[in-house]
Design a protein around this motif. Structure first.
Motif, PDB file in Angstrom:
ATOM      1  N   GLY A 267      -3.482  15.153  -2.621  1.00 17.41           N
ATOM      2  CA  GLY A 267      -3.977  14.146  -3.547  1.00 17.41           C
ATOM      3  C   GLY A 267      -4.797  13.090  -2.833  1.00 17.41           C
ATOM      4  N   ASN A 268      -4.817  11.896  -3.394  1.00 19.31           N
ATOM      5  CA  ASN A 268      -5.631  10.803  -2.868  1.00 19.31           C
ATOM      6  C   ASN A 268      -5.046  10.200  -1.595  1.00 19.31           C
ATOM      7  OD1 ASN A 268      -7.676  10.598  -5.032  1.00 19.31           O
ATOM      8  ND2 ASN A 268      -5.922  10.064  -6.304  1.00 19.31           N
ATOM      9  N   ILE A 269      -5.916   9.662  -0.775  1.00 19.14           N
ATOM     10  CA  ILE A 269      -5.466   8.820   0.337  1.00 19.14           C
ATOM     11  C   ILE A 269      -5.008   7.500  -0.267  1.00 19.14           C
ATOM     12  CG2 ILE A 269      -6.206   7.538   2.374  1.00 19.14           C
ATOM     13  CD1 ILE A 269      -8.141   9.826   2.978  1.00 19.14           C
ATOM     14  N   LEU A 270      -3.760   7.116   0.000  1.00 15.97           N
ATOM     15  CA  LEU A 270      -3.191   5.899  -0.585  1.00 15.97           C
ATOM     16  C   LEU A 270      -3.456   4.672   0.276  1.00 15.97           C
ATOM     17  CD1 LEU A 270       0.252   7.286  -1.819  1.00 15.97           C
ATOM     18  CD2 LEU A 270      -1.883   7.061  -3.105  1.00 15.97           C
ATOM     19  N   ALA A 271      -3.389   4.849   1.581  1.00 10.76           N
ATOM     20  CA  ALA A 271      -3.641   3.734   2.493  1.00 10.76           C
ATOM     21  C   ALA A 271      -4.036   4.302   3.850  1.00 10.76           C
ATOM     22  CB  ALA A 271      -2.412   2.842   2.625  1.00 10.76           C
ATOM     23  N   ILE A 447       1.627  -3.604  -3.612  1.00  7.20           N
ATOM     24  CA  ILE A 447       1.349  -2.226  -3.203  1.00  7.20           C
ATOM     25  C   ILE A 447       0.870  -2.192  -1.750  1.00  7.20           C
ATOM     26  CG2 ILE A 447      -0.158  -0.237  -3.610  1.00  7.20           C
ATOM     27  CD1 ILE A 447      -0.203  -1.031  -6.572  1.00  7.20           C
ATOM     28  N   SER A 448      -0.035  -3.106  -1.420  1.00  9.06           N
ATOM     29  CA  SER A 448      -0.609  -3.141  -0.079  1.00  9.06           C
ATOM     30  C   SER A 448       0.450  -3.365   0.989  1.00  9.06           C
ATOM     31  CB  SER A 448      -1.669  -4.236  -0.002  1.00  9.06           C
ATOM     32  OG  SER A 448      -2.174  -4.355   1.311  1.00  9.06           O
ATOM     33  N   GLU A 449       1.306  -4.346   0.769  1.00  4.30           N
ATOM     34  CA  GLU A 449       2.336  -4.665   1.766  1.00  4.30           C
ATOM     35  C   GLU A 449       3.293  -3.496   1.963  1.00  4.30           C
ATOM     36  OE1 GLU A 449       4.098  -8.235   0.358  1.00  4.30           O
ATOM     37  OE2 GLU A 449       2.312  -9.476   0.773  1.00  4.30           O
ATOM     38  N   GLN A 450       3.643  -2.817   0.875  1.00  4.25           N
ATOM     39  CA  GLN A 450       4.556  -1.686   0.974  1.00  4.25           C
ATOM     40  C   GLN A 450       3.924  -0.533   1.769  1.00  4.25           C
ATOM     41  OE1 GLN A 450       5.610  -0.005  -2.798  1.00  4.25           O
ATOM     42  NE2 GLN A 450       7.052   1.472  -1.941  1.00  4.25           N
ATOM     43  N   LEU A 451       2.678  -0.201   1.455  1.00  7.31           N
ATOM     44  CA  LEU A 451       2.031   0.930   2.120  1.00  7.31           C
ATOM     45  C   LEU A 451       1.699   0.625   3.579  1.00  7.31           C
ATOM     46  CD1 LEU A 451      -0.339   2.120  -0.753  1.00  7.31           C
ATOM     47  CD2 LEU A 451       1.609   3.375   0.199  1.00  7.31           C
ATOM     48  N   MET A 452       1.222  -0.566   3.858  1.00  7.59           N
ATOM     49  CA  MET A 452       0.896  -0.896   5.243  1.00  7.59           C
ATOM     50  C   MET A 452       2.156  -0.997   6.098  1.00  7.59           C
ATOM     51  SD  MET A 452      -2.272  -0.696   4.992  1.00  7.59           S
ATOM     52  CE  MET A 452      -2.537  -0.891   6.740  1.00  7.59           C
ATOM     53  N   ALA A 453       3.265  -1.435   5.485  1.00  8.26           N
ATOM     54  CA  ALA A 453       4.539  -1.450   6.209  1.00  8.26           C
ATOM     55  C   ALA A 453       4.995  -0.022   6.509  1.00  8.26           C
ATOM     56  CB  ALA A 453       5.603  -2.186   5.390  1.00  8.26           C
ATOM     57  N   ALA A 454       4.749   0.889   5.577  1.00  8.64           N
ATOM     58  CA  ALA A 454       5.113   2.293   5.792  1.00  8.64           C
ATOM     59  C   ALA A 454       4.285   2.893   6.926  1.00  8.64           C
ATOM     60  CB  ALA A 454       4.906   3.082   4.500  1.00  8.64           C
ATOM     61  N   ILE A 455       2.998   2.553   6.993  1.00  8.99           N
ATOM     62  CA  ILE A 455       2.164   3.040   8.092  1.00  8.99           C
ATOM     63  C   ILE A 455       2.666   2.499   9.424  1.00  8.99           C
ATOM     64  CG2 ILE A 455      -0.123   2.809   9.153  1.00  8.99           C
ATOM     65  CD1 ILE A 455      -1.369   3.212   6.458  1.00  8.99           C
ATOM     66  N   ALA A 456       2.974   1.211   9.466  1.00 12.98           N
ATOM     67  CA  ALA A 456       3.462   0.594  10.703  1.00 12.98           C
ATOM     68  C   ALA A 456       4.777   1.217  11.143  1.00 12.98           C
ATOM     69  CB  ALA A 456       3.625  -0.911  10.502  1.00 12.98           C
ATOM     70  N   HIS A 457       5.681   1.458  10.194  1.00 12.94           N
ATOM     71  CA  HIS A 457       6.982   2.057  10.516  1.00 12.94           C
ATOM     72  C   HIS A 457       6.806   3.466  11.076  1.00 12.94           C
ATOM     73  CE1 HIS A 457      11.229   3.024  10.226  1.00 12.94           C
ATOM     74  NE2 HIS A 457      10.937   4.081   9.476  1.00 12.94           N
ATOM     75  N   ASN A 458       5.969   4.253  10.426  1.00 11.85           N
ATOM     76  CA  ASN A 458       5.735   5.619  10.905  1.00 11.85           C
ATOM     77  C   ASN A 458       5.021   5.633  12.247  1.00 11.85           C
ATOM     78  OD1 ASN A 458       6.525   7.840   8.824  1.00 11.85           O
ATOM     79  ND2 ASN A 458       5.627   6.235   7.564  1.00 11.85           N
ATOM     80  N   GLN A 459       4.178   4.663  12.482  1.00 11.98           N
ATOM     81  CA  GLN A 459       3.517   4.559  13.777  1.00 11.98           C
ATOM     82  C   GLN A 459       4.542   4.302  14.884  1.00 11.98           C
ATOM     83  OE1 GLN A 459       0.562   5.512  14.443  1.00 11.98           O
ATOM     84  NE2 GLN A 459      -1.027   4.085  13.771  1.00 11.98           N
TER      85      GLN A 459
END
Length: 466
Positions: A267-271, A447-459
């Motif tokens: 699907g779409n790129i979310l962040a 939405i932004s804070e949730q997704l960017m936090a998910a990227i940081a956590h996975n990083q």
């Protein structure tokens, strides 16, 4: 006798009373004389007739052993009563439920018939040994008319027949989640479309660029379409042909769609975040389908950074360039992008075509005025796709790359003019599009804070595993 008395005392009080009353009643029957109490041995009796008692009025069969029912529940107990009630309810429900031919075991397994080149519905039915009447009845259904006429070679129809060989069910998979089902119910064919439930999952990808952006994306497991989408999202800030360096990196979260547990598509790129030469860029997809930076600024700019997908730059913006044809020092007020002849050229921004013509120096050329401040020029085109006075949108194809006019090879000469002054198209600060609306800012930031936090956590997890 003593054992009977002991057993009697162990019974519940109400059962003791009932047994006592039963004993008294039995004694009365024994001592009271009745005229017709016995039948004559010469009386002729009628043969016994068996009557079926409706399920709801049947009484439970006698237990297999004294004091225990077939189900193992003690007799005369509340549990026994509940078990009997539940059994009767289950049997009644089963009797009331209508059985389809498939449930009754009258429908054979579905057989699949592949659509061949030149096939018609009648031809497929003929291979399935079905009648012309059945073809006609099916073809009259609205959903069949809508979908079965679109069947293509390589697809298939699943057909189930009754024991007598007549059609009972037909299935056609319209797409990955939708199936057309035609069934015979009460002697008539009925059609419906069923849909699998689609589940969306989030997938994280991160990698570091070693040689080029494309290979990094492929090695990370992205599809070509996802790589192009990522480049488009950050294309207003990063020149993917010239600005990419080794050790640049990117990370993203995108959607994957599953139907009944099976993968359907990406699907779409979310962040996403992109680090280019130490500069970090972020992008978040909002419900309007547009991408904004993590703090709500539009990812889009009023102008494209480059109006053509090029191979390389043959000549940069240079006020003191030595002209390759004349040998004279002349300012080069634009950028020359090299690509194959016929490569589409896009309008860098929305505006109106103020010139679209040809001369021996510029070859085929197009000038676009975007507003009172900005004008862009496109020279040496192979073909022009717009006319003077025409209104164009950002990204609209205005011509194709060529080698017309005074040139040494095929390329696009592109100029960017601000308030009448030529500026370097590769370095000029491009005006931004409008940010997220104020009324949407709160919802977007959540939405932004949730997704960017998910990227940081996975990083962090990815780095820890290295």
């Amino acid at each position: 006798m003593a054992k009977l008395i002991t057993l009697f005392r162990l019974l519940p009080k109400k059962h003791q009373i009932l047994l006592g009353m039963l004993a008294v009643f039995s004694l009365l029957i024994l001592f009271l004389p009745l005229e017709d109490a016995s039948a004559s041995r010469h009386t002729t009796s009628k043969p016994a007739v068996r009557y079926e008692v409706p399920l709801a009025f049947r009484t439970p069969e006698a237990p297999l052993a004294q004091g225990v029912s077939e189900s193992g529940v003690p007799e005369d107990s509340e549990a026994m009563a509940e078990a009997i009630t539940q059994q009767l309810a289950n049997e009644t429900q089963q009797a009331l439920e209508p059985q389809t031919d498939r449930q009754a075991g009258n429908l054979a397994e579905l057989e699949h018939y592949e659509i061949k080149k030149g096939d018609t519905l009648a031809a497929v039915f003929n291979r399935a040994k079905l009648s012309a009447r059945e073809v006609y009845d099916i073809s009259q259904l609205a959903l069949a008319k809508q979908h079965l006429i679109r069947i293509m070679p390589g697809e298939s129809l699943a057909i189930g027949k009754n024991a007598d060989g007549t059609l009972q069910e037909l299935r056609y998979q319209i797409d990955a989640i939708s199936t057309l089902i035609i069934s015979k119910i009460a002697g008539e064919y009925q059609a419906q479309i069923t849909h699998k439930s689609v589940e969306k999952r989030q997938q994280f990808v991160a990698t570091q660029i070693k040689n080029n952006f494309w290979n990094a994306g492929i090695n990370a497991g992205l599809t070509p379409a996802q790589i192009m989408q990522l480049a488009t999202i950050f294309g207003w800030d990063v020149d993917f042909a010239l600005d990419i360096r080794a050790n640049d990196s990117f990370a993203l979260i995108y959607e994957q769609e599953y139907a009944d547990g099976e993968f359907l598509r990406n699907g779409n790129i979310l962040a996403a975040e992109f680090v280019n030469q130490g500069q970090r860029y972020t992008a978040v997809r909002y419900t309007d389908g547009k991408y904004y930076s993590a703090d709500g600024r539009s990812m889009r700019k009023a102008f494209l950074r480059s109006p053509v997908d090029f191979k390389y730059v043959s000549s940069n913006f240079n006020p003191k360039r030595l002209h390759p044809v004349t040998g004279l020092v002349r300012p080069h007020r634009g950028v020359d992008y090299v690509a194959a002849i016929g490569t589409p050229i896009k309008s860098a921004g929305a505006g109106r075509v103020i010139e679209a013509s040809y001369n021996k120096y510029n070859g085929n050329y197009v000038f676009i005025k975007h507003n009172e401040t900005y004008t862009t020029k496109y020279l040496h085109l192979n073909k022009r796709k717009v006319k003077r006075g025409e209104v164009v949108k950002q990204g609209q194809i205005i011509g194709t790359l060529g080698r017309t006019g005074r040139v040494t090879g095929a390329h696009l000469h592109y100029e960017f003019i601000v308030n009448g002054v030529h500026r370097n198209p590769r370095t000029v600060n491009l005006p931004k599009a409008l940010p997220i609306a104020n009324k949407e800012k709160h919802a977007f930031m959540a939405i932004s804070e949730q997704l960017m936090a998910a990227i940081a956590h996975n990083q962090q997890i990815r780095i820890a595993r290295q």
